[in-house]
Design an enzyme around this catalytic site. Structure first.
Site, short mmCIF file in Angstrom:
data_model
loop_
_atom_site.label_atom_id
_atom_site.label_comp_id
_atom_site.label_asym_id
_atom_site.label_seq_id
_atom_site.Cartn_x
_atom_site.Cartn_y
_atom_site.Cartn_z
N ASP A 53 -36.70 -73.91 -4.48
CA ASP A 53 -36.67 -73.76 -5.94
C ASP A 53 -37.86 -74.52 -6.51
O ASP A 53 -38.51 -75.28 -5.78
CB ASP A 53 -35.35 -74.33 -6.52
CG ASP A 53 -34.97 -73.71 -7.87
OD1 ASP A 53 -35.82 -73.74 -8.79
OD2 ASP A 53 -33.87 -73.18 -7.99
N ASP A 79 -42.58 -72.27 -5.49
CA ASP A 79 -42.73 -71.43 -6.68
C ASP A 79 -42.97 -70.02 -6.13
O ASP A 79 -44.01 -69.78 -5.49
CB ASP A 79 -43.91 -71.91 -7.54
CG ASP A 79 -44.03 -71.11 -8.84
OD1 ASP A 79 -43.66 -69.91 -8.85
OD2 ASP A 79 -44.49 -71.69 -9.83
N TYR A 171 -37.65 -58.36 -18.71
CA TYR A 171 -36.65 -58.64 -17.66
C TYR A 171 -36.18 -57.34 -17.02
O TYR A 171 -36.15 -57.22 -15.78
CB TYR A 171 -35.48 -59.38 -18.31
CG TYR A 171 -34.36 -59.77 -17.38
CD1 TYR A 171 -34.48 -60.88 -16.53
CD2 TYR A 171 -33.15 -59.07 -17.37
CE1 TYR A 171 -33.43 -61.25 -15.70
CE2 TYR A 171 -32.10 -59.44 -16.54
CZ TYR A 171 -32.24 -60.54 -15.71
OH TYR A 171 -31.20 -60.91 -14.89
N LYS A 175 -36.53 -56.03 -13.20
CA LYS A 175 -35.35 -55.77 -12.37
C LYS A 175 -35.33 -54.32 -11.88
O LYS A 175 -34.88 -54.05 -10.76
CB LYS A 175 -34.08 -56.09 -13.17
CG LYS A 175 -33.87 -57.58 -13.43
CD LYS A 175 -33.78 -58.38 -12.14
CE LYS A 175 -33.28 -59.81 -12.36
NZ LYS A 175 -33.31 -60.61 -11.13
N1 LIG Z 1 -26.34 -64.78 -14.70
C1 LIG Z 1 -26.40 -63.49 -15.01
O1 LIG Z 1 -25.72 -63.01 -15.94
C2 LIG Z 1 -27.26 -62.57 -14.16
C3 LIG Z 1 -27.08 -61.19 -14.30
C4 LIG Z 1 -27.88 -60.33 -13.55
C5 LIG Z 1 -28.82 -60.85 -12.67
N2 LIG Z 1 -28.97 -62.20 -12.56
C6 LIG Z 1 -29.99 -62.69 -11.62
O2 LIG Z 1 -29.43 -63.64 -10.73
C7 LIG Z 1 -30.46 -64.52 -10.28
C8 LIG Z 1 -29.99 -65.97 -10.41
O3 LIG Z 1 -29.77 -66.25 -11.79
P1 LIG Z 1 -28.78 -67.39 -12.34
O4 LIG Z 1 -27.87 -66.73 -13.28
O5 LIG Z 1 -28.25 -68.21 -11.23
O6 LIG Z 1 -29.83 -68.23 -13.21
P2 LIG Z 1 -30.29 -69.76 -13.07
O7 LIG Z 1 -31.25 -69.96 -14.19
O8 LIG Z 1 -29.11 -70.66 -12.96
O9 LIG Z 1 -31.08 -69.77 -11.67
C9 LIG Z 1 -32.37 -69.26 -11.52
C10 LIG Z 1 -33.12 -70.20 -10.59
O10 LIG Z 1 -34.43 -69.64 -10.35
C11 LIG Z 1 -35.35 -70.72 -10.36
N3 LIG Z 1 -36.69 -70.27 -10.67
C12 LIG Z 1 -37.19 -69.81 -11.85
N4 LIG Z 1 -38.50 -69.53 -11.73
C13 LIG Z 1 -38.84 -69.78 -10.44
C14 LIG Z 1 -40.05 -69.68 -9.72
N5 LIG Z 1 -41.20 -69.29 -10.30
N6 LIG Z 1 -40.03 -70.02 -8.40
C15 LIG Z 1 -38.89 -70.46 -7.81
N7 LIG Z 1 -37.71 -70.58 -8.46
C16 LIG Z 1 -37.71 -70.25 -9.76
C17 LIG Z 1 -34.84 -71.66 -11.44
O11 LIG Z 1 -35.38 -72.97 -11.31
C18 LIG Z 1 -33.33 -71.59 -11.21
O12 LIG Z 1 -32.90 -72.60 -10.34
C19 LIG Z 1 -31.69 -64.21 -11.12
O13 LIG Z 1 -32.55 -63.34 -10.39
C20 LIG Z 1 -31.11 -63.46 -12.31
O14 LIG Z 1 -32.03 -62.61 -12.93
C21 LIG Z 1 -28.21 -63.07 -13.29
#
Ligand SMILES: NC(=O)c1ccc[n+]([C@@H]2O[C@H](COP(=O)([O-])OP(=O)(O)OC[C@H]3O[C@@H](n4cnc5c(N)ncnc54)[C@H](O)[C@@H]3O)[C@@H](O)[C@H]2O)c1
Length: 294
Positions: A53, A79, A171, A175
């Protein structure tokens, strides 16, 4: 033809095929809500986890939780937008573990903004994390996965890539690209004769930190957010009213789907999308023909 013998084939899932013992799994965005649940679930099934992360404190919290559950966790800063860091990451895994079987490209960002107000910088940020991040991850992981005898790539997309709401142009575009990229990767691996499957998971609304970040332009404000819990409660209530499953998704719902796609239980599932949204994109909740007649 003896059908019973047909069903004894080695590649038909058997009891125990969900075990990930002896597998090495890399998770990006492992400090986030869904990433943490994925790391815990993979560790629970016996995988050795490599957790990455950009948020170092959250990453260390995840690693500590995985280890507290008795599984192995190694952390690496990554990253996902950086080609150099992906190269370093793979070199480190090759040196320490010599193998990689599961890649979960989970890192993501979301800063809802209507197209009219969307800056080019924000557009690029979303696409860099979603597309460049997953492209680079697959490109640099595949050689090591091949040397490890094959494996499974799981990319986290979103139902918003199919059915976006307002404010998600960047976004949703990223996706949607994730599903196309994932299928293209599966095609290239198949054509090359690699034993690597690639699938994406499309979560619906899943109760996580990203909901709080979205309210703050995609990033948590410094020092945390006292209103975060209130926002999560409001969102949860909305899902209780509108989702066919009468609840939001939870990170563990997504993690279970990842374990399935990572394991041999899904050995004949390739180049497809698994929707995990409680049914919200598949049906018009609570509306029936008899309701319409009233
Ligand atoms: N929560 C929802 O409703 C939802 C719905 C559909 C899809 N998603 C997808 O699920 C995945 C996880 O999301 P989440 O809900 O746990 O969000 P979250 O924000 O809790 O986790 C996302 C993580 O990605 C990390 N991150 C961001 N930019 C980064 C980079 N450049 N390099 C490395 N790490 C990076 C962040 O530090 C964070 O820890 C994402 O791809 C999100 O788009 C989430």
């Amino acid at each position: 033809m003896n059908m019973a013998n047909e069903l004894q084939r080695d590649d038909v899932p058997k009891k125990g095929d969900s075990s990930l013992h002896g597998k090495v799994a890399l998770v990006t965005g492992a400090g986030g809500s869904i990433g943490r649940a994925i790391a815990l679930a993979l560790g629970h099934e016996g995988a050795q986890t490599v957790l990455t992360d950009i948020d170092e404190p959250s990453l260390q919290e995840t690693a500590a939780a995985v280890r507290a559950n008795g599984a192995e966790a190694r952390t690496l800063p990554l990253d996902v937008r950086s080609e150099a860091q992906w190269r370093d990451c793979m070199a480190a895994i090759r040196e320490d573990w010599a193998q990689l079987h599961i890649l979960v490209n989970n890192a993501g960002v979301c800063a809802p903004t209507r197209l009219m107000d969307l800056t080019y910088e924000s557009w690029r940020w979303h696409l860099d994390v979603e597309l460049d991040g997953k492209f680079l991850g697959c490109k640099y992981a595949i050689p090591l996965m091949v040397d490890s005898g094959g494996g499974s790539i799981v990319n986290i997309g979103s139902i918003s890539g199919r059915v976006p709401v307002s404010g998600l142009a960047a976004y949703a575009t990223g996706k949607a690209g994730v599903t196309a990229l994932t299928r293209a990767i599966a095609a290239d691996c198949a054509a090359a004769g690699f034993k690597i499957r690639a699938n994406s998971i499309l979560p619906g609304g899943t109760r996580s930190a990203i909901w709080i970040k979205m309210a703050h332009g995609g990033m948590l404000p410094e020092g945390g957010d006292p209103d975060g819990e209130a926002l999560l409660t409001r969102q949860t209530k909305l899902f209780e009213r509108t989702n066919p499953s009468r609840r939001p998704g939870y990170p563990e719902d997504i993690a279970k789907a990842v374990v399935f796609l990572a394991s041999d239980q899904s050995s004949y599932i390739n180049a497809t999308e698994l929707v995990v949204d409680g049914g919200s994109s598949g049906i018009r909740a609570f509306a029936s023909i008899s309701d319409l007649a009233k």
